[in-house]
Design a protein around this motif. Sequence first.
Motif, PDB file in Angstrom:
ATOM      1  N   GLY A  58      -5.347  -9.025   2.602  1.00 46.72           N
ATOM      2  CA  GLY A  58      -5.288  -8.228   1.380  1.00 46.72           C
ATOM      3  C   GLY A  58      -6.365  -7.167   1.272  1.00 46.72           C
ATOM      4  O   GLY A  58      -6.448  -6.454   0.283  1.00 46.72           O
ATOM      5  N   HIS A  59      -7.210  -7.054   2.290  1.00 50.55           N
ATOM      6  CA  HIS A  59      -8.265  -6.034   2.303  1.00 50.55           C
ATOM      7  C   HIS A  59      -7.638  -4.638   2.224  1.00 50.55           C
ATOM      8  O   HIS A  59      -6.657  -4.356   2.899  1.00 50.55           O
ATOM      9  CB  HIS A  59      -9.078  -6.181   3.596  1.00 50.55           C
ATOM     10  N   ARG A  60      -8.234  -3.786   1.379  1.00 51.20           N
ATOM     11  CA  ARG A  60      -7.670  -2.446   1.201  1.00 51.20           C
ATOM     12  C   ARG A  60      -8.619  -1.362   1.694  1.00 51.20           C
ATOM     13  O   ARG A  60      -9.822  -1.437   1.478  1.00 51.20           O
ATOM     14  CB  ARG A  60      -7.379  -2.195  -0.275  1.00 51.20           C
ATOM     15  N   ARG A  61      -8.050  -0.383   2.322  1.00 51.16           N
ATOM     16  CA  ARG A  61      -8.802   0.801   2.731  1.00 51.16           C
ATOM     17  C   ARG A  61      -8.014   2.014   2.297  1.00 51.16           C
ATOM     18  O   ARG A  61      -6.792   2.048   2.445  1.00 51.16           O
ATOM     19  CB  ARG A  61      -8.947   0.841   4.259  1.00 51.16           C
ATOM     20  N   SER A  62      -8.712   3.013   1.758  1.00 49.98           N
ATOM     21  CA  SER A  62      -7.948   4.168   1.296  1.00 49.98           C
ATOM     22  C   SER A  62      -7.482   4.999   2.483  1.00 49.98           C
ATOM     23  O   SER A  62      -8.155   5.126   3.495  1.00 49.98           O
ATOM     24  CB  SER A  62      -8.765   5.017   0.318  1.00 49.98           C
ATOM     25  N   LEU A  63      -6.288   5.525   2.299  1.00 50.46           N
ATOM     26  CA  LEU A  63      -5.676   6.339   3.338  1.00 50.46           C
ATOM     27  C   LEU A  63      -6.555   7.544   3.648  1.00 50.46           C
ATOM     28  O   LEU A  63      -6.692   7.969   4.789  1.00 50.46           O
ATOM     29  CB  LEU A  63      -4.310   6.804   2.829  1.00 50.46           C
ATOM     30  N   TRP A  64      -7.155   8.097   2.596  1.00 52.55           N
ATOM     31  CA  TRP A  64      -8.007   9.274   2.758  1.00 52.55           C
ATOM     32  C   TRP A  64      -9.189   8.971   3.671  1.00 52.55           C
ATOM     33  O   TRP A  64      -9.535   9.761   4.549  1.00 52.55           O
ATOM     34  CB  TRP A  64      -8.504   9.746   1.392  1.00 52.55           C
ATOM     35  N   GLU A  65      -9.814   7.806   3.442  1.00 53.35           N
ATOM     36  CA  GLU A  65     -10.964   7.459   4.262  1.00 53.35           C
ATOM     37  C   GLU A  65     -10.580   7.219   5.716  1.00 53.35           C
ATOM     38  O   GLU A  65     -11.405   7.306   6.609  1.00 53.35           O
ATOM     39  CB  GLU A  65     -11.663   6.223   3.686  1.00 53.35           C
ATOM     40  N   MET A  66      -9.311   6.914   5.926  1.00 57.08           N
ATOM     41  CA  MET A  66      -8.842   6.723   7.290  1.00 57.08           C
ATOM     42  C   MET A  66      -8.408   8.050   7.917  1.00 57.08           C
ATOM     43  O   MET A  66      -7.912   8.085   9.036  1.00 57.08           O
ATOM     44  CB  MET A  66      -7.670   5.742   7.291  1.00 57.08           C
ATOM     45  N   GLY A  67      -8.586   9.143   7.161  1.00 50.57           N
ATOM     46  CA  GLY A  67      -8.246  10.455   7.710  1.00 50.57           C
ATOM     47  C   GLY A  67      -6.844  10.912   7.397  1.00 50.57           C
ATOM     48  O   GLY A  67      -6.369  11.900   7.943  1.00 50.57           O
ATOM     49  N   GLY A  68      -6.185  10.180   6.497  1.00 52.06           N
ATOM     50  CA  GLY A  68      -4.792  10.495   6.198  1.00 52.06           C
ATOM     51  C   GLY A  68      -4.622  11.304   4.927  1.00 52.06           C
ATOM     52  O   GLY A  68      -5.561  11.527   4.170  1.00 52.06           O
ATOM     53  N   ILE A  69      -3.398  11.729   4.732  1.00 59.06           N
ATOM     54  CA  ILE A  69      -3.024  12.497   3.555  1.00 59.06           C
ATOM     55  C   ILE A  69      -1.725  11.916   3.021  1.00 59.06           C
ATOM     56  O   ILE A  69      -0.820  11.596   3.788  1.00 59.06           O
ATOM     57  CB  ILE A  69      -2.801  13.986   3.942  1.00 59.06           C
ATOM     58  N   ARG A  70      -1.673  11.761   1.713  1.00 60.54           N
ATOM     59  CA  ARG A  70      -0.415  11.376   1.099  1.00 60.54           C
ATOM     60  C   ARG A  70      -0.373  12.038  -0.258  1.00 60.54           C
ATOM     61  O   ARG A  70      -1.234  11.832  -1.097  1.00 60.54           O
ATOM     62  CB  ARG A  70      -0.298   9.855   0.977  1.00 60.54           C
ATOM     63  N   TYR A  71       0.629  12.868  -0.469  1.00 63.12           N
ATOM     64  CA  TYR A  71       0.649  13.705  -1.666  1.00 63.12           C
ATOM     65  C   TYR A  71       2.076  13.856  -2.156  1.00 63.12           C
ATOM     66  O   TYR A  71       2.973  14.104  -1.367  1.00 63.12           O
ATOM     67  CB  TYR A  71       0.049  15.067  -1.322  1.00 63.12           C
TER      68      TYR A  71
END
Length: 82
Positions: A40-53
């Motif tokens: 259940g650990h969460r990491r933001s997509l942004w911090e992983m270098g991703g984009i979602r918009y």
Amino acid sequence: VTAPRLSLVQRLARTLLPARAFAAMERESREWMLECSGCGHRRSLWEMGGIRYKASGTPRMRGSCARCGTSGWHPIVRDRAA
Ligand SMILES: [Zn+2]
């Protein structure tokens, strides 16, 4: 405080988008979290270098968890409180 490091796709978006649109995109991308299907650990997509918009639904992304090491397909969930 370290300078934010942007991925290639994020730098590209910053180049192409007006500043306000880029800021909105960053805000939204930070709300999308890759949630480990194991712990259940969460990491933001942004911090992983991703984009979602301007997206919806619950996509999945392949990767491995930084905390428990579970690899495979993890759901991407939106956390509006982030
Ligand atoms: Zn995990």
